[in-house]
Design a protein around this motif. Structure first.
Motif, short mmCIF file in Angstrom:
data_model
loop_
_atom_site.label_atom_id
_atom_site.label_comp_id
_atom_site.label_asym_id
_atom_site.label_seq_id
_atom_site.Cartn_x
_atom_site.Cartn_y
_atom_site.Cartn_z
N ALA A 32 0.81 -1.21 0.00
CA ALA A 32 0.00 0.00 0.00
C ALA A 32 0.85 1.27 0.00
CB ALA A 32 -0.93 -0.01 1.21
N THR A 33 0.86 1.97 -1.12
CA THR A 33 1.56 3.25 -1.24
C THR A 33 0.69 4.27 -1.97
OG1 THR A 33 2.55 2.46 -3.31
CG2 THR A 33 3.88 2.22 -1.32
N VAL A 34 -0.49 3.86 -2.42
CA VAL A 34 -1.33 4.68 -3.29
C VAL A 34 -2.69 4.92 -2.62
CG1 VAL A 34 -2.47 4.78 -5.56
CG2 VAL A 34 -0.22 3.68 -5.34
N ALA A 35 -3.12 6.18 -2.59
CA ALA A 35 -4.45 6.49 -2.06
C ALA A 35 -5.49 6.31 -3.16
CB ALA A 35 -4.50 7.93 -1.54
N PRO A 36 -6.68 5.82 -2.82
CA PRO A 36 -7.74 5.82 -3.83
C PRO A 36 -8.07 7.26 -4.22
CG PRO A 36 -8.63 5.28 -1.65
CD PRO A 36 -7.13 5.31 -1.52
N ALA A 37 -8.52 7.48 -5.46
CA ALA A 37 -8.86 8.84 -5.91
C ALA A 37 -9.85 9.48 -4.93
CB ALA A 37 -9.46 8.79 -7.31
N HIS A 65 -10.27 8.85 -11.10
CA HIS A 65 -11.13 7.80 -10.52
C HIS A 65 -11.16 6.54 -11.38
CE1 HIS A 65 -13.98 9.59 -13.38
NE2 HIS A 65 -14.63 8.45 -13.33
N LYS A 66 -10.84 6.66 -12.67
CA LYS A 66 -10.85 5.47 -13.53
C LYS A 66 -9.69 4.54 -13.18
CE LYS A 66 -13.25 7.84 -17.32
NZ LYS A 66 -13.29 8.20 -18.76
N GLY A 67 -8.50 5.12 -13.07
CA GLY A 67 -7.34 4.30 -12.68
C GLY A 67 -7.51 3.74 -11.28
N SER A 68 -8.11 4.55 -10.41
CA SER A 68 -8.36 4.11 -9.03
C SER A 68 -9.31 2.91 -9.02
CB SER A 68 -8.98 5.29 -8.26
OG SER A 68 -9.12 5.01 -6.89
N ALA A 69 -10.29 2.92 -9.89
CA ALA A 69 -11.24 1.81 -9.98
C ALA A 69 -10.53 0.54 -10.48
CB ALA A 69 -12.39 2.18 -10.91
N ILE A 70 -9.67 0.70 -11.46
CA ILE A 70 -8.94 -0.46 -11.99
C ILE A 70 -8.02 -1.03 -10.91
CG2 ILE A 70 -7.18 -1.19 -13.65
CD1 ILE A 70 -8.52 0.68 -15.69
N ASN A 105 -25.01 -7.74 1.12
CA ASN A 105 -26.07 -6.84 1.55
C ASN A 105 -25.93 -5.52 0.82
OD1 ASN A 105 -27.05 -8.62 3.66
ND2 ASN A 105 -25.09 -8.17 4.67
N GLY A 106 -26.95 -5.16 0.12
CA GLY A 106 -26.92 -3.84 -0.51
C GLY A 106 -26.37 -3.86 -1.91
N ASN A 107 -26.03 -2.69 -2.39
CA ASN A 107 -25.61 -2.52 -3.78
C ASN A 107 -24.22 -3.10 -4.01
OD1 ASN A 107 -27.92 -1.04 -4.65
ND2 ASN A 107 -27.17 0.65 -3.39
N PRO A 108 -23.98 -3.61 -5.21
CA PRO A 108 -22.66 -4.18 -5.51
C PRO A 108 -21.61 -3.08 -5.68
CG PRO A 108 -24.00 -4.12 -7.49
CD PRO A 108 -24.89 -3.68 -6.36
N TYR A 109 -20.34 -3.50 -5.70
CA TYR A 109 -19.26 -2.61 -6.14
C TYR A 109 -19.28 -2.64 -7.66
CZ TYR A 109 -14.64 -0.75 -7.14
OH TYR A 109 -13.61 0.01 -7.63
N VAL A 110 -19.52 -1.51 -8.32
CA VAL A 110 -19.62 -1.48 -9.79
C VAL A 110 -18.97 -0.22 -10.35
CG1 VAL A 110 -21.16 -1.39 -11.80
CG2 VAL A 110 -21.87 -2.60 -9.77
N PHE A 111 -18.11 -0.40 -11.34
CA PHE A 111 -17.73 0.78 -12.13
C PHE A 111 -17.96 0.49 -13.59
CE2 PHE A 111 -13.43 -1.27 -11.63
CZ PHE A 111 -13.06 -1.38 -12.97
N ASP A 112 -18.13 1.56 -14.36
CA ASP A 112 -18.44 1.48 -15.79
C ASP A 112 -18.01 2.82 -16.36
OD1 ASP A 112 -19.53 1.47 -18.34
OD2 ASP A 112 -21.62 1.27 -17.68
N PHE A 113 -16.95 2.83 -17.12
CA PHE A 113 -16.50 4.12 -17.66
C PHE A 113 -16.02 3.99 -19.10
CE2 PHE A 113 -12.82 2.59 -15.00
CZ PHE A 113 -11.90 2.41 -16.01
N ALA A 114 -16.07 5.11 -19.81
CA ALA A 114 -15.47 5.20 -21.13
C ALA A 114 -13.95 5.26 -20.96
CB ALA A 114 -15.96 6.45 -21.84
#
Lengths: 348, 348
Positions: A152-157, A235-240, B177-186
């Motif tokens: 762990a060295t990176v913060a989520p966006a 946030h896109k890179g953070s999601a990946i 429980n609850g909503n899933p973790y989901v991302f969807d981006f261009a």
């Protein structure tokens, strides 16, 4: 690169470098299958002028062994099948590389048999770039995707504290003639090492690389190292990167980047975690569609290169061609490192 | 959102909206399985205040039908198994949505049986966000990754001409429980529609969105629309977008973004291409590792949210909760669109 004789740079053959590095690692107590596999990555990295995984990394490997953070004498074991598409290798606490070599041919076979398959490496200490693994698989005719946590060295966006790793993501597509299409990158803006280099040089960081311990953007390397790096692409890179923690950490029953750092207590040794590699058979997926996926991919690559954009890994492949012609080019410091480590080995 | 009565915004029930949209699509000649599936996406999008796939898109669907760019009366067909991990549905020229609905339950079953599996949708016209599909799969207890080409509007990093699509990439992880973790981006910096909106508003583009026809960075929406959008995250996003062309275009024997644009000749209709969805069984991958992947994932999500970073899709889930309480909120323009399209339907 074409004048290897200048400025303290000299050539060494791949065989000579392999033998010297392997001997150092064997003397350090590394099991022969581990020593050979780790050495292959170091030599491949030097051949590609990819210094981040080259000779300079040997000392990190030795430090990790000395700190007892890797099981030097471990042999990887192929685990019994749970599901036909999951090839699982347990590194038994050793470096990941020998585990990859044990599982990869089977992964390619399974992908061809079932359409797709995964190789899970568990309980390993991770010293590896992902591209040598991807290239091993593309040479067997499968497309492949690889990913793993780090520490762990990176913060989520939008966050403030290190939670994610630099979490590399790599992909490759086989090409019938010549080098494969391969990319391999950190999902952080930069690797931690680049911040360290700027700190030593007394330079400022570019915008967008890091936050300080209060979560505020910073250009100060000290503050960044005390704070956190940022993911690439917001946030896109953070999601990946989060997806990588989920799939290649949690899903495969291995450590997250946060757990890995906790266990290791340092960012100067090789981290422990698992790795996930997914292989696809292009023939199986393209079956009955009447179009050759390999020739179509060539047209795509031509359309990229033809408009002046680079294909990933071009720099590495150019260096490799040069190494094949002139030998692997090391500088004085690297030769001194080898000589010093050999002398230390002899005193053991 | 809590004062739906103000500024021309009123609530409609999900059932009423579904019935009205479905009736319009049926009148336009869409096969019942296609009409129902497309309507489900439009209603889900409105429930989540995700207007880009809501009521305003109905006219695009109708234009695509009228232009003969989708086979309105097509029924999707499950293709015979070639490989056990590849579930393949041929849309027979219809919209993708009904094909997804046909293949998705089988995809989840196969992932549970084999560890992982893929759903390939071929020969479809693509009208869909990926998140409804990801959420359908996470509700069945599998993790899932989805991707598809689009039509060529994006230049590869360092390039000058549109070659890649806005190529969406989506991922989801099931939560008990609850909503899933989901991302969807261009995988482009922005969607083409956002450039169009700024053009109409007479505004400049932020840096880094686009290049002009000479491949030079531009802030002029007109020049950007004549040139190309850029991928998110520089060469890294460009590499991911290229991977999507390879896996979800070429590998599955379907169109690339470039071929799709060529076939369609327009960026105002829904494009034709395929889609690739990969599902993973977390239980299968975590088997024999002695740790519950779902509870561990919760700890990761808490560590993200706990430091002030947002989980992806939070805005959508908040809107959904509001819709469940107050109904789906449409504005006057959207109600007028529905009424106008119903009147046009009645004249057919």
């Amino acid at each position: 690169m074409n004048t290897p004789e200048t400025s303290g740079r000299r050539a060494v053959t791949a065989t000579e470098l392999f033998d010297r590095v392997e001997a150092i690692l064997l003397k350090a107590g590394l099991h022969p299958v581990q020593a050979a596999a780790v050495t292959r990555v170091i030599v491949a990295a030097e051949a590609d002028d990819c210094k981040s995984h080259g000779v300079y990394r040997i000392e990190g490997v030795l430090r990790t062994i000395e700190a007892g953070k890797v099981k030097a004498d471990a042999e990887p074991a192929l685990m019994p099948d749970e599901k036909p598409t999951i090839v699982r290798v347990n590194a038994n606490g050793g470096f990941s590389n020998a585990s990859f070599e044990l599982g990869a041919p089977l992964l390619a076979d399974r992908a061809k048999e079932y359409g797709m398959a995964a190789l899970v490496i568990n309980d390993c200490t991770h010293f590896a770039a992902l591209w040598p693994e991807i290239e091993f698989l593309t040479a067997l005719g499968v497309a492949a995707m690889a990913m793993c946590p780090s520490y762990a060295t990176v913060a989520p966006a939008g966050g403030r504290y290190p939670l994610l790793g630099t979490n590399p993501f790599a992909f490759g597509w086989p090409r019938k003639n010549g080098n494969p299409y391969v990319f391999d990158f950190a999902t952080s803006v930069v690797a931690r090492g680049e911040v360290e280099l700027l700190r030593r040089a007394g330079k400022k960081l570019p915008d967008g690389w890091a936050v300080d311990p209060d979560g505020q953007p910073t250009n100060d390397p000290e503050a960044a190292l005390a704070g956190a790096l940022l993911p690439f692409g917001g946030h896109k890179g953070s999601a990946i990167s989060t997806m990588i923690e989920l799939l290649a950490g949690i899903m495969i029953g291995d450590l997250t980047s946060s757990e890995s750092l906790e266990q290791l207590g340092s960012t100067t040794l090789s981290p422990s975690h698992g790795e996930l590699i997914i292989a696809f058979s292009p023939e199986a997926f393209a079956d009955h569609r009447g179009r050759n996926p390999f020739s179509r991919a060539e047209a795509l690559f031509e359309a990229i290169a033809g408009q002046g954009a680079r294909l990933p890994s071009e720099r590495r492949f150019a260096a490799r061609a040069n190494s094949e012609k002139h030998g692997l080019i090391l500088d004085d410091t690297e030769f001194e490192t080898l000589t010093r480590l050999e002398a230390a080995s002899a005193r053991r």
